[in-house]
Design a protein around this motif. Structure first.
Motif, PDB file in Angstrom:
ATOM      1  N   SER A  47      27.408  11.140   9.995  1.00 53.97           N
ATOM      2  CA  SER A  47      28.574  11.498   9.189  1.00 53.97           C
ATOM      3  C   SER A  47      29.907  11.388   9.922  1.00 53.97           C
ATOM      4  CB  SER A  47      28.439  12.932   8.676  1.00 53.97           C
ATOM      5  OG  SER A  47      27.263  13.081   7.924  1.00 53.97           O
ATOM      6  N   LEU A  48      29.905  11.570  11.220  1.00 50.91           N
ATOM      7  CA  LEU A  48      31.175  11.664  11.937  1.00 50.91           C
ATOM      8  C   LEU A  48      31.962  10.362  11.932  1.00 50.91           C
ATOM      9  CD1 LEU A  48      33.119  13.384  13.507  1.00 50.91           C
ATOM     10  CD2 LEU A  48      31.843  12.862  15.591  1.00 50.91           C
ATOM     11  N   ILE A  49      31.324   9.240  12.234  1.00 49.25           N
ATOM     12  CA  ILE A  49      32.048   7.964  12.304  1.00 49.25           C
ATOM     13  C   ILE A  49      32.687   7.604  10.954  1.00 49.25           C
ATOM     14  CG2 ILE A  49      31.791   5.471  12.661  1.00 49.25           C
ATOM     15  CD1 ILE A  49      29.904   6.164  15.000  1.00 49.25           C
ATOM     16  N   PRO A  50      31.970   7.703   9.828  1.00 52.16           N
ATOM     17  CA  PRO A  50      32.644   7.409   8.546  1.00 52.16           C
ATOM     18  C   PRO A  50      33.832   8.337   8.261  1.00 52.16           C
ATOM     19  CG  PRO A  50      30.277   7.399   8.248  1.00 52.16           C
ATOM     20  CD  PRO A  50      30.537   7.907   9.633  1.00 52.16           C
ATOM     21  N   GLN A 110      38.181  16.363  15.920  1.00 56.53           N
ATOM     22  CA  GLN A 110      39.569  16.592  15.529  1.00 56.53           C
ATOM     23  C   GLN A 110      40.095  15.326  14.881  1.00 56.53           C
ATOM     24  OE1 GLN A 110      41.698  18.065  18.936  1.00 56.53           O
ATOM     25  NE2 GLN A 110      40.231  19.709  19.259  1.00 56.53           N
ATOM     26  N   LEU A 111      40.465  15.423  13.628  1.00 59.62           N
ATOM     27  CA  LEU A 111      40.976  14.275  12.880  1.00 59.62           C
ATOM     28  C   LEU A 111      42.488  14.423  12.771  1.00 59.62           C
ATOM     29  CD1 LEU A 111      38.225  14.069  10.101  1.00 59.62           C
ATOM     30  CD2 LEU A 111      38.257  13.012  12.367  1.00 59.62           C
ATOM     31  N   GLN A 112      43.174  13.855  13.769  1.00 57.02           N
ATOM     32  CA  GLN A 112      44.627  14.009  13.876  1.00 57.02           C
ATOM     33  C   GLN A 112      45.353  13.481  12.652  1.00 57.02           C
ATOM     34  OE1 GLN A 112      45.961  15.787  16.292  1.00 57.02           O
ATOM     35  NE2 GLN A 112      43.964  16.050  17.267  1.00 57.02           N
ATOM     36  N   ALA A 113      44.880  12.365  12.098  1.00 55.46           N
ATOM     37  CA  ALA A 113      45.546  11.771  10.925  1.00 55.46           C
ATOM     38  C   ALA A 113      45.556  12.727   9.740  1.00 55.46           C
ATOM     39  CB  ALA A 113      44.858  10.460  10.547  1.00 55.46           C
ATOM     40  N   TRP A 114      44.585  13.610   9.670  1.00 56.64           N
ATOM     41  CA  TRP A 114      44.513  14.588   8.589  1.00 56.64           C
ATOM     42  C   TRP A 114      44.947  15.979   9.046  1.00 56.64           C
ATOM     43  CZ3 TRP A 114      39.108  13.084   6.220  1.00 56.64           C
ATOM     44  CH2 TRP A 114      39.254  11.887   5.491  1.00 56.64           C
ATOM     45  N   ALA A 127      37.630   7.099   7.780  1.00 53.67           N
ATOM     46  CA  ALA A 127      38.372   7.472   6.576  1.00 53.67           C
ATOM     47  C   ALA A 127      39.707   8.121   6.952  1.00 53.67           C
ATOM     48  CB  ALA A 127      37.542   8.422   5.715  1.00 53.67           C
ATOM     49  N   ALA A 128      39.693   8.978   7.956  1.00 50.78           N
ATOM     50  CA  ALA A 128      40.922   9.639   8.401  1.00 50.78           C
ATOM     51  C   ALA A 128      41.929   8.620   8.922  1.00 50.78           C
ATOM     52  CB  ALA A 128      40.617  10.670   9.467  1.00 50.78           C
ATOM     53  N   ASP A 129      41.442   7.600   9.626  1.00 55.96           N
ATOM     54  CA  ASP A 129      42.338   6.577  10.160  1.00 55.96           C
ATOM     55  C   ASP A 129      42.846   5.637   9.071  1.00 55.96           C
ATOM     56  OD1 ASP A 129      42.021   7.620  12.694  1.00 55.96           O
ATOM     57  OD2 ASP A 129      40.450   6.205  13.266  1.00 55.96           O
ATOM     58  N   THR A 130      42.092   5.515   7.968  1.00 56.14           N
ATOM     59  CA  THR A 130      42.442   4.577   6.892  1.00 56.14           C
ATOM     60  C   THR A 130      43.283   5.245   5.800  1.00 56.14           C
ATOM     61  OG1 THR A 130      40.389   3.395   7.273  1.00 56.14           O
ATOM     62  CG2 THR A 130      41.488   2.994   5.178  1.00 56.14           C
TER      63      THR A 130
END
Length: 83
Positions: A69-72, A52-56, A76-79
């Motif tokens: 793939s998950l960590i990048p 779950q990418l809350q930022a997006w 990216a979502a946090d940045t």
């Protein structure tokens, strides 16, 4: 796919494949990593918190090579803020 008899629909044939199979095949054909990201709330979602990418405002429903793939994607979502 409709089933026709004398030009009239008399039924339907439905074929399905799992999302995992489609994702793996897309990776094989493209030679690239594949992800399916859905924004907004998803009813009855069983996606783990790490996907779950809350930022997006969304979640990764499918992801090939998760260990790579998950960590990048999380970074990216946090940045990168999506408005």
């Amino acid at each position: 796919m409709p089933v026709l008899e004398e030009g009239e629909s008399v039924g339907m044939v439905v074929l399905s494949r799992s999302l995992a199979d489609v994702t793996r095949q897309a990776k094989e054909v493209s030679g690239s990593e594949v992800a399916l990201f859905v924004t907004g709330p998803v009813e009855d979602s069983q996606v783990s918190a790490t996907r779950q990418l809350q930022a997006w405002n969304g979640q990764l429903l499918a992801l090939t090579s998760e260990e790579q793939s998950l960590i990048p994607l999380q970074q990216a979502a946090d940045t990168v803020c999506v408005a």
